[in-house]
Design an enzyme around this catalytic site. Structure first.
Site, short mmCIF file in Angstrom:
data_model
loop_
_atom_site.label_atom_id
_atom_site.label_comp_id
_atom_site.label_asym_id
_atom_site.label_seq_id
_atom_site.Cartn_x
_atom_site.Cartn_y
_atom_site.Cartn_z
N LEU A 87 0.84 -1.19 0.00
CA LEU A 87 0.00 0.00 0.00
C LEU A 87 0.89 1.26 0.00
O LEU A 87 0.71 2.16 -0.83
CB LEU A 87 -0.90 -0.03 1.25
CG LEU A 87 -1.76 1.20 1.55
CD1 LEU A 87 -2.78 1.44 0.44
CD2 LEU A 87 -2.52 1.01 2.88
N THR A 88 1.88 1.28 0.90
CA THR A 88 2.71 2.47 1.11
C THR A 88 3.47 2.90 -0.14
O THR A 88 3.94 2.06 -0.91
CB THR A 88 3.72 2.17 2.24
OG1 THR A 88 2.99 1.79 3.40
CG2 THR A 88 4.60 3.37 2.56
N ARG B 162 -3.57 -6.04 12.66
CA ARG B 162 -2.92 -5.27 13.73
C ARG B 162 -2.81 -6.03 15.06
O ARG B 162 -1.80 -5.88 15.75
CB ARG B 162 -3.61 -3.92 13.91
CG ARG B 162 -3.15 -2.96 12.85
CD ARG B 162 -3.71 -1.58 12.98
NE ARG B 162 -3.29 -0.82 11.81
CZ ARG B 162 -4.12 -0.19 10.99
NH1 ARG B 162 -5.42 -0.19 11.21
NH2 ARG B 162 -3.65 0.47 9.96
N GLU C 197 2.58 -0.95 9.97
CA GLU C 197 1.14 -1.28 9.92
C GLU C 197 0.30 -0.18 10.55
O GLU C 197 -0.66 -0.45 11.28
CB GLU C 197 0.87 -2.65 10.55
CG GLU C 197 1.40 -3.76 9.63
CD GLU C 197 0.74 -5.10 9.83
OE1 GLU C 197 1.41 -6.09 9.55
OE2 GLU C 197 -0.43 -5.18 10.23
#
Lengths: 389, 260
Positions: free
Chosen positions: A125-126, A243, A364
């Site tokens: 994603l990043t 998470r 995360e």
């Protein structure tokens, strides 16, 4: 110290993870960290032990277990090396979008391979300008007949370059912003897909983190997960589920750090007695134990909540992530202090735990972002009381 | 490929008890663990079975308390579990043990391959594998560190004191496995969950058609006269004094013993 009743299945998961920790990880953890070396051997062992199948339903060759069993495995592996646990955790995170939103055909194709450990996953994603502000991603996916063509750069991708399957979040409709994002499956050998620079990290050095370059990466249209525009929803759901795994890593890490430093303090003689006998030292361990157990109780309450099918888990998942990782940072720093010079030596595990802990507060979703999530959930919860005194 | 893998439970170090009458190990009263070399043998057998779509039959000649060792072997990848257990087997040396295993191989076979560990850590003889081959009239290759299945044969790398040997061998045969051969896998969660449902087949001397005179103490030409912990008498002399005297004294000692 706090006895928790585990099911037979859960006991087996813990025993097997511990067996892998003792036999495949512990003898090499310091060396892998020192050399910043990814060794596939413990990952192969985890695959052989069926640990990659924990979350995969039985119909796809997995064990069909839940978040609790996954957290137990993660916690146990992390006690031996949070770096190895990170490779495992990222593999689980990468599988989640497929589990949540994959079509039947996609599930039939990929999940059995993931469960057997034959395909390691990564989640991307990043981007360089999209970290905490994930909605600012710029990677695009343009439809071209029966294909999508992906262009962009992903950064800080755990398992980048070693994974077989990548879940890439890219914009199919840039005008719509986050609502125009979609999730795609990219294979390591797809044309135009190239792993880029490997990050040089402070901790978690047994794991690989790298850039991913997508340069006219052409993939068949059936690699879209779910529908166009579902990308962010899938990403957020996957991260909410993952998470507690980071919290589990933090708890295993803190347990390991505490055990290393307690053993040292009972052996280390100063002023004619073990340093553990000094109250400044023993009280620090009492504080560590209490904080670890508190975080552990919170973790297994959150995973039970997830396993019981609760829909909105964002707040709880954010809460345990920042609480446990902040705890691990504190415990590992104190563990170094309680060991003095030896704790600071790179021959000791204590300093490694401390460096590893730092990343858990960042990845995360930074702990600051987790507090945003939790405070937003709190605001919703107490909305009805607004205006009252 | 159908593979028989011989597994030996050995007393856990520190739990060894010796029978004062027969001078042999009291295996029933010892805490048993799988002979460490047999873990490599089992892994080699399981890997080969996976490559050839075959099956591994784990066989152990041991007292009934060795059942757990076989269940462990199931968790590590064995498909069928057989325990050879009979009072008549007690006190067996390597000849009687290999005879018993050979009878089991005939009963449970045919096998393409029989795999043993290189040596057991309690007996340290390394005889059972080759003797088993002799009883069955099969070739044996010892100290194998690599196995590659070819069309109708196996390519084996055998370690030697100096260098290695590459051997091509046609099944059926018996091989013994080195610890360098592989990295044994951890137990599988799926298999551990199924352990309660798995059958350990228990076979007696009669079940495998073994002749009494070849079994146990009766069939063992090796008779243990005594078992004892050796006493070590280290003789040492500390030479002190000025360097010249020390070196003179050292020189004369070395000369006395014919070392220089």
């Amino acid at each position: 110290m706090i006895e928790r009743k585990l099911t037979r299945e859960q006991q087996i998961v813990v025993e097997v993870a511990d067996y892998i920790g003792r036999n495949y990880i512990a003898p090499h953890a310091i060396e892998w960290d020192e050399k910043e070396y990814y060794d596939p051997a413990p990952i192969k062992a985890m695959a052989q032990a069926d640990l990659f199948g924990l979350l995969i339903p039985k119909e796809y060759g997995g064990l069909g277990f839940g978040s609790t069993e996954t957290a137990l495995a993660m916690e146990t592996i992390s006690k031996y090396c949070p770096g190895v646990a990170t490779t495992f955790a990222a593999g689980c995170l990468g599988a989640l979008p497929l589990l949540i939103g994959g079509t039947k055909a996609q599930k039939e194709k990929y999940l059995p391979l993931i469960a057997q450990g034959k395909a390691l996953c990564a989640f991307a994603l990043t981007e360089p300008q999209a970290g905490s502000d994930a909605a600012a991603i710029k990677t695009t996916a343009k439809k071209d007949g029966d294909h999508y063509v992906l262009n962009g750069i992903k950064t800080w991708i755990t398992n980048g370059g070693i994974a077989d399957i990548y879940v890439i979040i890219a914009l199919t409709d840039p005008k719509k912003g986050p609502r125009g994002a979609s999730a795609f499956i990219v294979h390591k050998n797809d044309p135009g897909f190239v792993p880029g620079r490997k990050e040089k990290k402070m901790g978690l050095r047994a794991s690989v983190t790298s850039e991913l370059l997508l340069m006219d990466c052409r993939i068949p249209k059936d690699r879209l997960i779910g529908r166009e525009g579902m990308g962010f929803i899938l990403a957020v759901k996957a991260l909410d589920l993952a998470r507690p795994g980071v919290a589990a890593q933090a708890i295993g890490l803190a347990q390991g750090a505490m055990e290393v430093s307690i053993r040292h303090s009972k052996r280390r003689i100063q002023f004619g007695q073990p340093v553990y006998n000094f109250q400044a030292v023993s009280h620090t361990f009492a504080e560590m134990a209490a904080r670890i157990e508190a975080a552990r109780s919170l973790l297994y309450d959150v995973t039970s909540m997830i396993d019981s099918g609760t829909k909105n888990i964002s707040g709880a998942s954010a809460m345990v992530k920042f609480y446990a990782t902040d705890m691990a940072m504190w415990v590992s720093e104190r563990a170094v202090q309680m060991m003095g010079g030896l704790g600071y030596s790179r021959d000791s595990l204590a300093q490694k735990y401390m460096r590893d802990a730092k990343c858990l507060q960042i990845y995360e979703g930074t702990n600051e972002i987790q507090k945003n999530v939790l405070s937003r959930e709190l605001a919703k919860l107490y909305q009805s009381e607004e205006g009252q005194t | 490929m159908r593979i028989m893998c011989c597994l030996k439970p050995v007393p856990k170090p520190g739990s060894v008890k010796v029978d004062p009458e027969t001078h042999t190990l009291k295996r029933e009263e010892s805490e048993l663990v799988l002979n460490p070399y047999d873990r490599y043998a089992l892994e080699a057998a399981v890997e080969l079975a996976e490559k050839t779509n075959g099956k591994v039959v784990a066989v152990s000649m041991a007292p009934p308390n060795a059942k757990d060792i076989l269940l462990e072997a199931f968790a590590f990848g064995a498909d069928e579990l057989v325990l050879l257990s009979d009072r008549a087997f007690a006190g067996a040396d390597t000849l009687a043990t290999s005879y018993t295993l050979a009878c089991a191989a005939k009963k449970l076979g045919p096998f393409d391959l029989i795999v043993c560990g290189k040596v057991s850590v309690d007996g340290e003889t390394a005889q059972v594998g080759p003797e088993l081959a002799a009883w069955l009239g099969l070739p044996s290759v010892t100290w194998v560190k690599d196995i590659k299945p070819l069309n109708d044969s196996l390519e084996l790398i055998r370690t030697r004191e100096f260098g290695e040997e590459k051997i091509k061998a046609k099944p059926p045969l018996v091989i013994t496995i080195e610890h360098e051969a592989n990295v044994p896998r951890p137990p599988s969660i799926k298999r551990l969950l199924k352990q309660d449902e798995v059958e350990v087949k228990i076979l007696s001397a009669g079940d495998i058609g073994a002749k009494e005179e070849y079994l146990g103490l009766n069939g063992s030409p090796t008779q243990v006269i005594d078992t004892f912990a050796p006493e070590y008498h280290g003789k040492r002399e500390i030479i002190s004094g000025p360097p010249e005297e020390v070196s003179e004294r050292l020189l004369s000692i070395l000369k006395e013993r014919g070392l220089i």
